[in-house]
Structures are given as C-alpha cells and as structure tokens.
Design a protein around this motif. Structure first.
Motif, PDB file in Angstrom:
ATOM      1  N   PHE A 196       0.837  -1.200   0.000  1.00 44.78           N
ATOM      2  CA  PHE A 196       0.000   0.000   0.000  1.00 44.78           C
ATOM      3  C   PHE A 196       0.864   1.239   0.000  1.00 44.78           C
ATOM      4  CE2 PHE A 196      -4.031  -1.965   0.783  1.00 44.78           C
ATOM      5  CZ  PHE A 196      -3.723  -3.127   1.461  1.00 44.78           C
ATOM      6  N   GLN A 207      -4.844  11.417   2.410  1.00 43.29           N
ATOM      7  CA  GLN A 207      -5.477  10.509   1.450  1.00 43.29           C
ATOM      8  C   GLN A 207      -5.661   9.132   2.054  1.00 43.29           C
ATOM      9  OE1 GLN A 207      -3.659  10.355  -2.428  1.00 43.29           O
ATOM     10  NE2 GLN A 207      -3.213  12.545  -2.458  1.00 43.29           N
ATOM     11  N   PRO A 208      -6.633   8.362   1.546  1.00 45.19           N
ATOM     12  CA  PRO A 208      -6.744   6.980   2.033  1.00 45.19           C
ATOM     13  C   PRO A 208      -5.585   6.151   1.504  1.00 45.19           C
ATOM     14  CG  PRO A 208      -8.308   7.372   0.254  1.00 45.19           C
ATOM     15  CD  PRO A 208      -7.666   8.691   0.548  1.00 45.19           C
ATOM     16  N   PRO A 209      -5.224   5.107   2.214  1.00 45.19           N
ATOM     17  CA  PRO A 209      -4.209   4.195   1.668  1.00 45.19           C
ATOM     18  C   PRO A 209      -4.653   3.677   0.303  1.00 45.19           C
ATOM     19  CG  PRO A 209      -4.644   3.693   3.975  1.00 45.19           C
ATOM     20  CD  PRO A 209      -5.685   4.688   3.542  1.00 45.19           C
ATOM     21  N   LEU A 252      -4.088   0.701  -2.600  1.00 47.94           N
ATOM     22  CA  LEU A 252      -3.545  -0.615  -2.923  1.00 47.94           C
ATOM     23  C   LEU A 252      -2.706  -0.513  -4.191  1.00 47.94           C
ATOM     24  CD1 LEU A 252      -3.444  -3.740  -2.541  1.00 47.94           C
ATOM     25  CD2 LEU A 252      -5.520  -3.831  -3.975  1.00 47.94           C
ATOM     26  N   TRP A 275      -1.216 -10.274  -4.109  1.00 53.77           N
ATOM     27  CA  TRP A 275      -0.568 -11.541  -4.467  1.00 53.77           C
ATOM     28  C   TRP A 275       0.928 -11.354  -4.737  1.00 53.77           C
ATOM     29  CZ3 TRP A 275      -3.741 -14.446  -2.370  1.00 53.77           C
ATOM     30  CH2 TRP A 275      -5.106 -14.482  -2.663  1.00 53.77           C
ATOM     31  N   GLU A 330      -2.379  -3.549  -9.053  1.00 56.45           N
ATOM     32  CA  GLU A 330      -3.778  -3.165  -9.049  1.00 56.45           C
ATOM     33  C   GLU A 330      -4.063  -2.326 -10.301  1.00 56.45           C
ATOM     34  OE1 GLU A 330      -6.528  -3.848  -7.945  1.00 56.45           O
ATOM     35  OE2 GLU A 330      -7.669  -2.254  -6.982  1.00 56.45           O
ATOM     36  N   TYR A 369      -1.834 -11.287   4.365  1.00 57.50           N
ATOM     37  CA  TYR A 369      -3.212 -11.730   4.612  1.00 57.50           C
ATOM     38  C   TYR A 369      -3.298 -13.261   4.567  1.00 57.50           C
ATOM     39  CZ  TYR A 369      -3.158 -11.014  -0.544  1.00 57.50           C
ATOM     40  OH  TYR A 369      -2.832 -10.984  -1.888  1.00 57.50           O
ATOM     41  N   TRP A 401      -4.293 -10.311  10.390  1.00 60.10           N
ATOM     42  CA  TRP A 401      -3.524  -9.702   9.313  1.00 60.10           C
ATOM     43  C   TRP A 401      -2.559  -8.694   9.931  1.00 60.10           C
ATOM     44  CZ3 TRP A 401      -8.763  -8.517   6.611  1.00 60.10           C
ATOM     45  CH2 TRP A 401      -9.303  -9.719   6.105  1.00 60.10           C
ATOM     46  N   PHE A 454       0.825  -5.790   9.352  1.00 66.07           N
ATOM     47  CA  PHE A 454       1.471  -4.844   8.460  1.00 66.07           C
ATOM     48  C   PHE A 454       2.917  -4.622   8.891  1.00 66.07           C
ATOM     49  CE2 PHE A 454      -2.225  -2.908   6.249  1.00 66.07           C
ATOM     50  CZ  PHE A 454      -3.256  -3.410   7.023  1.00 66.07           C
ATOM     51  N   MET A 514      -9.350  -0.961  10.346  1.00 69.40           N
ATOM     52  CA  MET A 514      -7.933  -0.878  10.691  1.00 69.40           C
ATOM     53  C   MET A 514      -7.710   0.423  11.429  1.00 69.40           C
ATOM     54  SD  MET A 514      -7.781  -3.252   8.239  1.00 69.40           S
ATOM     55  CE  MET A 514      -8.331  -2.205   6.898  1.00 69.40           C
ATOM     56  N   PRO A 546       0.125   0.206  10.555  1.00 73.70           N
ATOM     57  CA  PRO A 546      -1.310  -0.063  10.712  1.00 73.70           C
ATOM     58  C   PRO A 546      -1.571  -1.324  11.522  1.00 73.70           C
ATOM     59  CG  PRO A 546      -0.776   0.434   8.412  1.00 73.70           C
ATOM     60  CD  PRO A 546       0.524   0.237   9.138  1.00 73.70           C
ATOM     61  N   TRP A 585      -4.666  -4.252  12.134  1.00 66.55           N
ATOM     62  CA  TRP A 585      -5.974  -4.771  11.739  1.00 66.55           C
ATOM     63  C   TRP A 585      -6.811  -4.989  12.989  1.00 66.55           C
ATOM     64  CZ3 TRP A 585      -7.683 -10.061  12.557  1.00 66.55           C
ATOM     65  CH2 TRP A 585      -8.934 -10.330  11.988  1.00 66.55           C
ATOM     66  N   TYR A 601     -12.994  -7.932  10.978  1.00 67.56           N
ATOM     67  CA  TYR A 601     -13.842  -7.824   9.793  1.00 67.56           C
ATOM     68  C   TYR A 601     -15.225  -8.407  10.065  1.00 67.56           C
ATOM     69  CZ  TYR A 601     -12.665 -12.766   8.674  1.00 67.56           C
ATOM     70  OH  TYR A 601     -12.495 -14.125   8.705  1.00 67.56           O
ATOM     71  N   TYR A 628      -9.592   3.540  10.061  1.00 67.17           N
ATOM     72  CA  TYR A 628     -10.003   3.374   8.675  1.00 67.17           C
ATOM     73  C   TYR A 628     -10.979   2.216   8.540  1.00 67.17           C
ATOM     74  CZ  TYR A 628      -5.740   5.998   7.319  1.00 67.17           C
ATOM     75  OH  TYR A 628      -4.751   6.945   7.166  1.00 67.17           O
ATOM     76  N   VAL A 660     -12.675  -5.724   1.795  1.00 68.35           N
ATOM     77  CA  VAL A 660     -11.766  -6.849   1.620  1.00 68.35           C
ATOM     78  C   VAL A 660     -12.294  -7.730   0.504  1.00 68.35           C
ATOM     79  CG1 VAL A 660     -10.630  -8.799   2.744  1.00 68.35           C
ATOM     80  CG2 VAL A 660     -11.285  -6.787   4.087  1.00 68.35           C
ATOM     81  N   LEU A 675     -12.035 -12.143   1.437  1.00 65.07           N
ATOM     82  CA  LEU A 675     -11.178 -12.465   2.592  1.00 65.07           C
ATOM     83  C   LEU A 675      -9.706 -12.540   2.212  1.00 65.07           C
ATOM     84  CD1 LEU A 675     -12.503 -15.063   5.179  1.00 65.07           C
ATOM     85  CD2 LEU A 675     -11.851 -12.675   5.477  1.00 65.07           C
ATOM     86  N   PHE A 676      -9.361 -11.866   1.147  1.00 63.60           N
ATOM     87  CA  PHE A 676      -7.974 -11.784   0.768  1.00 63.60           C
ATOM     88  C   PHE A 676      -7.469 -10.360   0.985  1.00 63.60           C
ATOM     89  CE2 PHE A 676      -8.067 -16.012  -0.226  1.00 63.60           C
ATOM     90  CZ  PHE A 676      -8.813 -16.376  -1.337  1.00 63.60           C
ATOM     91  N   TYR A 677      -7.166  -9.668  -0.088  1.00 60.01           N
ATOM     92  CA  TYR A 677      -6.535  -8.361   0.063  1.00 60.01           C
ATOM     93  C   TYR A 677      -7.572  -7.246   0.197  1.00 60.01           C
ATOM     94  CZ  TYR A 677      -7.496  -8.495  -4.942  1.00 60.01           C
ATOM     95  OH  TYR A 677      -8.104  -8.632  -6.152  1.00 60.01           O
ATOM     96  N   ILE A 678      -7.112  -6.127   0.786  1.00 58.12           N
ATOM     97  CA  ILE A 678      -7.939  -4.940   0.983  1.00 58.12           C
ATOM     98  C   ILE A 678      -7.796  -4.074  -0.251  1.00 58.12           C
ATOM     99  CG2 ILE A 678      -8.255  -2.891   2.403  1.00 58.12           C
ATOM    100  CD1 ILE A 678      -6.684  -4.573   4.628  1.00 58.12           C
ATOM    101  N   ASP A 679      -8.917  -3.735  -0.911  1.00 60.41           N
ATOM    102  CA  ASP A 679      -8.761  -2.951  -2.132  1.00 60.41           C
ATOM    103  C   ASP A 679      -9.218  -1.499  -1.999  1.00 60.41           C
ATOM    104  OD1 ASP A 679     -11.544  -4.185  -4.214  1.00 60.41           O
ATOM    105  OD2 ASP A 679     -11.471  -3.607  -2.101  1.00 60.41           O
ATOM    106  N   TRP A 708     -10.166   1.726   0.777  1.00 60.91           N
ATOM    107  CA  TRP A 708     -10.108   2.248   2.137  1.00 60.91           C
ATOM    108  C   TRP A 708     -10.910   3.545   2.210  1.00 60.91           C
ATOM    109  CZ3 TRP A 708      -6.080   0.711   5.920  1.00 60.91           C
ATOM    110  CH2 TRP A 708      -5.257  -0.331   5.464  1.00 60.91           C
ATOM    111  N   GLY A 709     -11.447   3.826   3.402  1.00 61.75           N
ATOM    112  CA  GLY A 709     -12.014   5.138   3.637  1.00 61.75           C
ATOM    113  C   GLY A 709     -10.918   6.163   3.836  1.00 61.75           C
ATOM    114  N   GLN A 710     -11.340   7.402   3.971  1.00 62.76           N
ATOM    115  CA  GLN A 710     -10.398   8.511   4.136  1.00 62.76           C
ATOM    116  C   GLN A 710      -9.671   8.445   5.476  1.00 62.76           C
ATOM    117  OE1 GLN A 710     -10.376  10.520   1.485  1.00 62.76           O
ATOM    118  NE2 GLN A 710      -8.811  11.947   2.170  1.00 62.76           N
TER     119      GLN A 710
END
Lengths: 113, 117
Positions: A42, A48-50, A52, A56, A61, A97, A102, A104, B37, B45, B47, B50, B94, B98, B101-105, B107-109
């Motif tokens: 990320f 700003q929001p994070p 992606l 994988w 992205e 993940y 999870w 970081f 998060m 960060p 987690w 969820y 935040y 998800v 149940l894999f990656y986070i695509d 996010w909120g501000q």
C-alpha cells in the motif's frame, strides 16, 4: 502472529532513480495449494486513504503505474519503483493476509533526494 | 467506484466506548467482507477485525475482548465499537473493503480519534 518487518525505515532517492523497499515475514505467506503469496503493498500519502498498489505479491492493481512492481516469494518480498516521480513521495506498507490477525510492516518513508 | 466514509466522534474519554460508522457507496455491502484498521501515531497499521453480510465476524485477538463490529445491510453501513479505551487507542481509524477475505482494495479517508479527558 506473523511479524512483518520492512527495511529501510526511510529512503531518499533522486527523481528518475530506482527505489527499492524490502519486506520480510516471520513465516512463509506462500499458500502451497494455489502457489500464491498472500502479501500486498500500500501507498499512504497525507490526507489521502491508503492506496492498494500490489496484491498476491506481484499483481499490480488496476490503474497503478507500471513503474511500481512487486517481487519475492515465501518470506522475502520487494517493492520497486523503477523511476521515482515526485508524486511517489509517500509511506509504503506491506501487509500479509495469509493468517489472521492480518499484520502490516512498520512502513518505509520515501522522499526525494 | 466503491467509496467508504467513516463518521463518529473525534474525541473519546478514557474508559468510554469508541463508536464509528462506515458508510459504503457505489456498491452493495451485501457482497465482500468489510474491515476496520487503525494507524497509531508513529506506528504501522493494525488490523482490528472484519464482518461479512451474514454478521460473521473475526477480530484481532489483541483487541477481541473490547471490540464489536456489526453490519446494517439496509443502510449500507458497518460499525465499530471499542470499549474501555485508553490513550493507546488514539489513532486514525479506517474502514475498508476486503476482496473475498484476501486483500484490501478500498479504504475510507480515515478519521482521527483521540482518547482524552
């Protein structure tokens, strides 16, 4: 818990030069049944929001510039910015993940030299 | 495009309960998993947990005794409650989507919550 460690903590690179960030997990995040590494990258900029960049471990992205690339497998991973642009100044995080919780990395701050 | 927006108090007193809501627009909350998060000052960060549309949840064991995440599909919202807060809970919180149940695509501000009397 899987501990994720990034290096370096900060990095100063000249515009147009390569930036390399490393990420190491305390155990493998490669799932043998599908041969996928459960790792994402990320980008976080102030206000700003994070965002992606990579999932994988190496899949970019949609919409992410191709100067960003991810590599590695198992426990050792790398995010490379092939030619640093001014808009790439940010903090970068890797995240596993593979297992809950999870987790970081602590972040790598990228600046312009 | 999916957008997420956190809302809730910016200051919470020690020992009280932090409550935040995430409103999802541009997509149905009935699909995907939804997560919270937080980013404490000077740290990476963390987690929190969820929720799925069935109400199925999973939490970070480090926070499990104090966390509740719930979902309201009729409002396209999901919420976070964190009880018995201390200064260590001060962070930018935040909400996020998800993928399977894999990656986070997305996010909120993010919203800064400060624990202070």
């Amino acid at each position: 818990d899987i501990v994720v460690t990034q290096s370096p903590d900060s990095l100063a690179v000249s515009l147009g030069e390569r930036a390399t960030i490393n990420c190491k997990s305390s155990q493998s995040v490669l799932y043998s049944s599908n041969n996928k590494n459960y790792l994402a990258w990320f980008q976080l900029k102030p206000g700003q929001p994070p965002k992606l960049l990579i999932y994988w471990a190496s899949t970019r992205e949609s919409g992410v510039p191709d100067r960003f690339s991810g590599s590695g497998s198992g426990t050792d991973f790398t995010l490379t910015i092939s030619s640093l642009q001014a808009e790439d100044v940010a903090v970068y995080y890797c995240q596993q993940y593979y297992n809950t919780p999870w987790t970081f990395g602590q972040g790598t701050k990228v600046e312009v030299k | 495009q999916v957008q997420l927006q956190e809302s809730g108090p910016g200051v919470v007193k020690p020992s009280e309960t932090l409550s935040l809501t995430c409103t999802v627009s541009g997509g149905s909350i009935s699909k995907n998993y939804w997560s919270w998060m937080r980013l404490p000052p000077g740290k990476g960060p963390e987690w929190i947990g969820y929720v799925y549309n069935s109400g199925n949840t999973q939490y970070n064991p480090s926070l499990k005794s104090r966390v509740t995440i719930s979902i309201d599909t009729s409002k396209n919202q999901f919420s976070l409650k964190l009880s018995s807060v201390t200064a260590a809970d001060t962070a930018v919180y935040y909400c996020a989507r998800v993928v399977s149940l894999f990656y986070i695509d997305y996010w909120g501000q993010g919203t800064l919550v400060t624990v202070s009397s």
